[in-house]
Design a protein around this motif. Structure first.
Motif, PDB file in Angstrom:
ATOM      1  N   LEU A 157       0.815  -1.210   0.000  1.00 50.90           N
ATOM      2  CA  LEU A 157       0.000   0.000   0.000  1.00 50.90           C
ATOM      3  C   LEU A 157       0.848   1.260   0.000  1.00 50.90           C
ATOM      4  CD1 LEU A 157      -2.819   1.338   0.303  1.00 50.90           C
ATOM      5  CD2 LEU A 157      -2.513   1.175   2.787  1.00 50.90           C
ATOM      6  N   GLU A 158       1.915   1.280   0.775  1.00 50.47           N
ATOM      7  CA  GLU A 158       2.739   2.479   0.867  1.00 50.47           C
ATOM      8  C   GLU A 158       3.340   2.853  -0.480  1.00 50.47           C
ATOM      9  OE1 GLU A 158       6.368   4.254   3.656  1.00 50.47           O
ATOM     10  OE2 GLU A 158       5.715   2.158   3.862  1.00 50.47           O
ATOM     11  N   ARG A 159       3.722   1.850  -1.255  1.00 49.21           N
ATOM     12  CA  ARG A 159       4.283   2.135  -2.571  1.00 49.21           C
ATOM     13  C   ARG A 159       3.221   2.632  -3.545  1.00 49.21           C
ATOM     14  NH1 ARG A 159       7.217  -2.839  -5.119  1.00 49.21           N
ATOM     15  NH2 ARG A 159       8.140  -2.776  -3.028  1.00 49.21           N
ATOM     16  N   LEU A 160       2.016   2.068  -3.471  1.00 49.55           N
ATOM     17  CA  LEU A 160       0.944   2.483  -4.374  1.00 49.55           C
ATOM     18  C   LEU A 160       0.455   3.895  -4.061  1.00 49.55           C
ATOM     19  CD1 LEU A 160      -1.182  -0.793  -4.636  1.00 49.55           C
ATOM     20  CD2 LEU A 160       0.492   0.083  -6.248  1.00 49.55           C
ATOM     21  N   LEU A 161       0.600   4.342  -2.798  1.00 49.15           N
ATOM     22  CA  LEU A 161       0.124   5.659  -2.398  1.00 49.15           C
ATOM     23  C   LEU A 161       1.215   6.720  -2.499  1.00 49.15           C
ATOM     24  CD1 LEU A 161      -2.037   4.761   0.741  1.00 49.15           C
ATOM     25  CD2 LEU A 161      -2.842   5.348  -1.549  1.00 49.15           C
ATOM     26  N   ALA A 162       2.306   6.416  -3.165  1.00 47.03           N
ATOM     27  CA  ALA A 162       3.445   7.344  -3.203  1.00 47.03           C
ATOM     28  C   ALA A 162       3.057   8.668  -3.839  1.00 47.03           C
ATOM     29  CB  ALA A 162       4.611   6.715  -3.954  1.00 47.03           C
ATOM     30  N   GLY A 163       2.184   8.683  -4.834  1.00 47.76           N
ATOM     31  CA  GLY A 163       1.815   9.925  -5.514  1.00 47.76           C
ATOM     32  C   GLY A 163       0.504  10.514  -5.044  1.00 47.76           C
ATOM     33  N   THR A 164      -0.059  10.013  -3.952  1.00 45.15           N
ATOM     34  CA  THR A 164      -1.353  10.491  -3.455  1.00 45.15           C
ATOM     35  C   THR A 164      -1.163  11.769  -2.635  1.00 45.15           C
ATOM     36  OG1 THR A 164      -2.044   8.185  -3.336  1.00 45.15           O
ATOM     37  CG2 THR A 164      -3.444   9.798  -2.260  1.00 45.15           C
ATOM     38  N   THR A 165      -2.094  12.698  -2.761  1.00 51.53           N
ATOM     39  CA  THR A 165      -2.007  13.952  -2.014  1.00 51.53           C
ATOM     40  C   THR A 165      -2.492  13.762  -0.582  1.00 51.53           C
ATOM     41  OG1 THR A 165      -4.230  14.646  -2.656  1.00 51.53           O
ATOM     42  CG2 THR A 165      -2.413  15.218  -4.149  1.00 51.53           C
ATOM     43  N   SER A 166      -2.190  14.741   0.268  1.00 52.45           N
ATOM     44  CA  SER A 166      -2.600  14.685   1.673  1.00 52.45           C
ATOM     45  C   SER A 166      -4.121  14.734   1.802  1.00 52.45           C
ATOM     46  CB  SER A 166      -1.967  15.845   2.441  1.00 52.45           C
ATOM     47  OG  SER A 166      -2.340  15.832   3.806  1.00 52.45           O
ATOM     48  N   ASP A 178      -3.684   3.914 -10.214  1.00 57.26           N
ATOM     49  CA  ASP A 178      -2.298   4.209 -10.576  1.00 57.26           C
ATOM     50  C   ASP A 178      -2.295   5.268 -11.672  1.00 57.26           C
ATOM     51  OD1 ASP A 178       0.353   4.288 -11.231  1.00 57.26           O
ATOM     52  OD2 ASP A 178       0.640   2.113 -11.244  1.00 57.26           O
ATOM     53  N   ARG A 179      -1.822   6.457 -11.336  1.00 55.48           N
ATOM     54  CA  ARG A 179      -1.846   7.555 -12.302  1.00 55.48           C
ATOM     55  C   ARG A 179      -0.748   7.445 -13.351  1.00 55.48           C
ATOM     56  NH1 ARG A 179      -3.036  10.053  -7.320  1.00 55.48           N
ATOM     57  NH2 ARG A 179      -5.053  11.140  -7.312  1.00 55.48           N
ATOM     58  N   HIS A 180       0.162   6.511 -13.158  1.00 56.90           N
ATOM     59  CA  HIS A 180       1.321   6.434 -14.053  1.00 56.90           C
ATOM     60  C   HIS A 180       1.149   5.396 -15.164  1.00 56.90           C
ATOM     61  CE1 HIS A 180       3.497   9.021 -11.294  1.00 56.90           C
ATOM     62  NE2 HIS A 180       3.141   8.218 -10.292  1.00 56.90           N
ATOM     63  N   ARG A 181       0.074   4.658 -15.154  1.00 56.52           N
ATOM     64  CA  ARG A 181      -0.144   3.688 -16.236  1.00 56.52           C
ATOM     65  C   ARG A 181      -1.628   3.415 -16.368  1.00 56.52           C
ATOM     66  NH1 ARG A 181       2.263  -2.030 -13.852  1.00 56.52           N
ATOM     67  NH2 ARG A 181       0.926  -2.206 -12.002  1.00 56.52           N
ATOM     68  N   TYR A 182      -2.016   2.991 -17.565  1.00 58.07           N
ATOM     69  CA  TYR A 182      -3.403   2.672 -17.833  1.00 58.07           C
ATOM     70  C   TYR A 182      -3.738   1.299 -17.261  1.00 58.07           C
ATOM     71  CZ  TYR A 182      -3.555   6.646 -21.003  1.00 58.07           C
ATOM     72  OH  TYR A 182      -3.508   7.909 -21.523  1.00 58.07           O
ATOM     73  N   GLY A 183      -5.012   1.101 -16.999  1.00 53.23           N
ATOM     74  CA  GLY A 183      -5.454  -0.182 -16.485  1.00 53.23           C
ATOM     75  C   GLY A 183      -6.388  -0.006 -15.319  1.00 53.23           C
ATOM     76  N   PRO A 184      -6.973  -1.094 -14.851  1.00 57.02           N
ATOM     77  CA  PRO A 184      -7.898  -1.008 -13.716  1.00 57.02           C
ATOM     78  C   PRO A 184      -7.164  -0.645 -12.439  1.00 57.02           C
ATOM     79  CG  PRO A 184      -7.447  -3.293 -14.256  1.00 57.02           C
ATOM     80  CD  PRO A 184      -6.795  -2.472 -15.323  1.00 57.02           C
TER      81      PRO A 184
END
Length: 808
Positions: free
Chosen positions: A137-146, A235-241
């Protein structure tokens, strides 16, 4: 601590015997030039190419342990790994420790000194989604805002902390508790529960295909509820579900779910087999194979098979060879591929013909012949008896397909699996060895046409006498140990010597038991037609076969004497009569070659021409008083006769006089020859390059030297302020190949100086990355000229585009 420095520190903490065991296991990492420090050794061990060479040698439980550790992400404790695998106690726990020891011996997984297990990054990248699980989870949320983190916490009923890092830690802590996840999912709508259950049970690699510009994945029923609570992440960096974090997937799979772990090999039905029976069976099949292989290559020698335009020998030629040698298709393919690998066959234009080495091979005893084919089979990077591909299309033999590492591992895995059977026992059914091969070599390839696992490889081993009665024969044991001398000794012990006599019967047949010697086979093939081969070979005499021998230059008396010399008894009278009757009519009609015919009405003039000394160059010979034949072409004969003062005229094909009218000569306009770039014609155009094996390295001596040197050495400074380069070649390569580390520079410079092959990762101007094996290297800064085994041609490479180097 970085993965490389951690591995280097762990290697440096080992004692000499343990480090020597790592070096002996990963021989590719100590290939010439030898590593000078532990840091350089660690760098080589972690390279993707080096890891790729180590993985095929691992058993199924070792790969399962490595995949489970990769799924946990980052350093993980042994207890967490055991819990995931369901190996917390008993035999499973002991097998887990054994698998970890094997992985440590391969320097793929090691303890970092804090009760955590680490693995090389190259090994982690071997799986796109280990165990079907996505990233933490921590890696997937790397680009998430506060603000997005705050929204997720509020939806979960958790009071959001003040900073982004605190909010992320609170969300990770919540999702790391399986009970909390179960409570949240229990409150979800039914469509969301169904969606989450399906995503948790399916592999992460089975992603849906989405077109560019397609809407966000919240259109999937129930997805929005899960996205708001961090159960699915966009995931904002690639297409897909949307992606499911590993913590959520493990929680939804439940506490009773465990990663696959098969610590014990599959069971097989065994039967008691004595060593005498095994040797007798192996000797019989090996003797038959040696005789049939000699027949197949003899057929190729008599009539070289034609190659298809697309390459290889097609089904029609294979059937012709099989019919001539009286061998089935599997034996023909097996013989051709092994003989080609052993250098007994080679390409000759649009055909495949025996080489000079074949003549020496054919003169040897059957045991020596078989040993050559067995060694070639053991190292063959393909499955020679495979007749069809995955689309059920016929495959040509000797097609020059790319090397198949999985096929080689299947062969080695079969030998290893058979060697692990209890002493005095063999499998009751040979196909039971297939699951064992899959357990000992899970990365091995089975042929698409196999009804059961590795059926084609097992069949090849049985034909060669390597497997007999479901047991590894002495031939297989010597092959597995890679002992050439032992293999030759076993072949001499099991195979009889070549038979040098034949039993010739009154029914005009010749029978040879065992493998006929080369002179005997040549004699009988020249005067009779082979009807069968194997443990006994049969030839039949006929007027056509005897005439063939007479056409080849044998005289009737000499033929009778040669057959009497190899006959085990008196020569039968019917055969003597057949030779005499055939010889009586042989040559009664003769056909003479003639380039042109000279005829005239004056026999005296033609007699004069035939006796003229200056006309002897024409090769004139009288056929009749008014007819001469000449060995020279018509125009040449005409010119010589006129030069000697005669006045002949030429005739056309229909007998009329040819009118000679010389046309004025006109030269064509000169066309400049296009300039061509050098093609490396000064180099040998070899289709194959056999690299010399590096000299053996003493792991104990190397381990002791590495432990006494500093962990790393500073990279050299090309401007003279640091450590100097070892050679001028190193300095030149380092100046142009800016992408290479100093270790790679040393290996590439060493390969250039010593002429040894090397494997490089090359980035073309188009951006395509390829891995190429290069040999016959010549440095021409800023270029490197070499023979490229991928393209099978001379190529020029830009040094700055070489990104990594590894041993060939």
């Amino acid at each position: 601590m970085k993965s490389r420095s951690t591995l280097a520190a762990w290697l440096g903490s080992l004692d000499a015997p343990c480090l020597a065991r790592v070096l002996a296991t990963r021989k590719d990492a100590v290939a010439s030039p030898e590593p000078r420090t532990v840091g350089e050794l660690a760098d080589r061990l972690q390279r993707p190419g080096s890891v790729a060479l180590a993985l095929p040698q691992l058993t199924l439980p070792c790969l399962q342990v490595a995949e489970a550790l990769a799924a946990l992400g980052g350093p993980a404790s042994r207890d967490a790994l055991a819990k995931l695998l369901g190996a917390t106690e008993g035999e499973a726990a002991r097998r887990l420790d054994s698998a970890l020891e094997v992985l440590a011996d391969h320097a793929l997984v090691w303890p970092d000194g804090t009760a955590a297990l680490r693995m090389t990054s190259s090994l982690r990248q071997a799986w796109d989604a280990p165990l079907g699980l996505d990233a933490p989870l921590e890696r997937l949320l790397a680009g998430t805002t506060s603000d997005e983190l705050r929204t997720m916490l509020v939806a979960l009923g958790i009071k959001p902390p003040g900073t982004k890092q605190q909010r992320l830690a609170a969300l990770v802590e919540h999702h790391s508790d399986p009970e909390s996840i179960a409570t949240v999912v229990a409150r979800a709508p039914s469509t969301t529960q169904k969606l989450l259950a399906n995503r948790a049970d399916s592999t992460a690699g089975q992603r849906q295909f989405r077109m560019f510009g397609s809407p966000e994945p919240d259109l999937e029923p129930g997805a929005r509820w899960a996205l708001d609570r961090g159960l699915l992440i966009v995931d904002r960096h690639r297409y897909g579900p949307a992606r499911m974090p590993v913590e959520v997937a493990l929680a939804l799979r439940g506490p009773n779910w465990h990663a696959p772990f098969d610590p014990l090999p599959p069971s097989a039905q065994l039967a008691v087999i004595g060593s005498t029976e095994v040797e007798r069976e192996a000797a019989a099949t090996a003797t038959t194979l040696a005789a049939q292989a000699a027949s197949v290559l003899s057929a190729c020698s008599a009539s070289a098979p034609a190659r298809l335009k697309s390459g290889g020998i097609g089904a029609r030629e294979l059937a012709r060879i099989g019919k001539a040698a009286h061998a089935d298709a599997a034996v023909v393919r097996l013989t051709l591929e092994t003989a080609y690998a052993a250098g007994l066959l080679g390409r000759d234009g649009d055909r495949v013909a025996p080489t000079g080495a074949y003549d020496a091979w054919a003169e040897q005893e059957p045991a020596e012949r078989l040993a050559v084919l067995l060694r070639a089979w053991h190292n063959l990077a393909l499955t020679p008896a495979q007749a069809r591909d995955e689309d059920n299309k016929a495959l040509p033999a000797l097609a020059g397909a790319p090397p198949c590492a999985g096929c080689l591992q299947a062969r080695h895995g079969l030998l290893h699996a058979a060697a692990q059977l209890p002493a005095g026992h063999g499998v009751a059914i040979a196909s039971d060895l297939g699951p064992l091969v899959a357990w000992y070599r899970p990365l091995a390839d089975s042929s698409p046409q196999d009804g059961t696992l590795f059926a084609t490889v097992i069949r090849e081993a049985e034909l060669l006498g390597i497997l007999a009665r479901g047991v590894l024969s002495p031939l297989g044991t010597a092959l597995m140990e890679d002992d050439i001398a032992a293999l030759a000794a076993v072949c001499r012990r099991l195979l009889p010597t070549a038979t040098r006599t034949a039993r010739i019967g009154a029914d005009l047949t010749a029978v040879v038991t065992g493998t006929p010697s080369a002179p005997l086979a040549v004699l009988l093939d020249s005067v009779a037609d082979r009807e069968s081969s194997g443990t006994a070979s049969v030839w039949r005499f006929s007027p056509g076969s005897v005439r063939r021998a007479l056409d080849a230059g044998h005289s009737p008396d000499g033929l009778t004497a040669d057959l009497a010399a190899v006959a085990s008894g008196p020569l039968p009278q019917p055969l003597s009569y057949l030779i005499a009757d055939t010889a009586r009519g042989h040559g009664r009609v003769r056909i003479a070659p003639a380039a042109c015919v000279i005829h005239g009405e004056d026999p005296a003039l033609l007699t004069e021409l035939a006796a003229h000394r200056k006309l002897a160059v024409l090769g004139l010979r009288p056929l009749a008083p008014t007819v001469l034949v000449s060995r020279s072409p018509l125009d040449a004969t005409l010119a010589v006769l006129r030069a000697e003062g005669y006045a002949p005229v030429a005739e056309t094909a229909d007998g009329t006089v040819r009118i000679e009218k010389k046309r004025p000569q006109r030269a064509a306009a000169p066309v400049p020859t296009p300039r061509r770039a050098g093609t490396g014609a000064d180099r040998p155009n070899a289709a194959r390059h056999t690299a010399k094996k590096p000299a053996g390295v003493d792991p104990n001596a190397l381990a002791a030297r590495l432990l006494t040197t500093p962990p790393t050495t500073p990279d050299p400074d090309p401007f003279g302020s640091g450590v100097p380069f070892g050679t001028d070649t190193e300095e030149i390569v380092a100046w142009y190949a800016k992408q290479l580390s100093y270790t790679d520079v040393r290996q590439l410079a060493h390969a250039i100086d010593t002429g040894t092959p090397i494997t490089v990762e090359y980035v073309a101007t188009s951006g395509n990355r390829t891995v190429r094996t290069l040999s016959r290297l010549e440095l021409d800064p800023p270029y490197l000229e070499a023979w490229c085994h991928l393209r099978d041609d001379e190529r020029v490479f830009t040094l700055s585009r070489i990104h990594s180097v590894m041993p060939s």
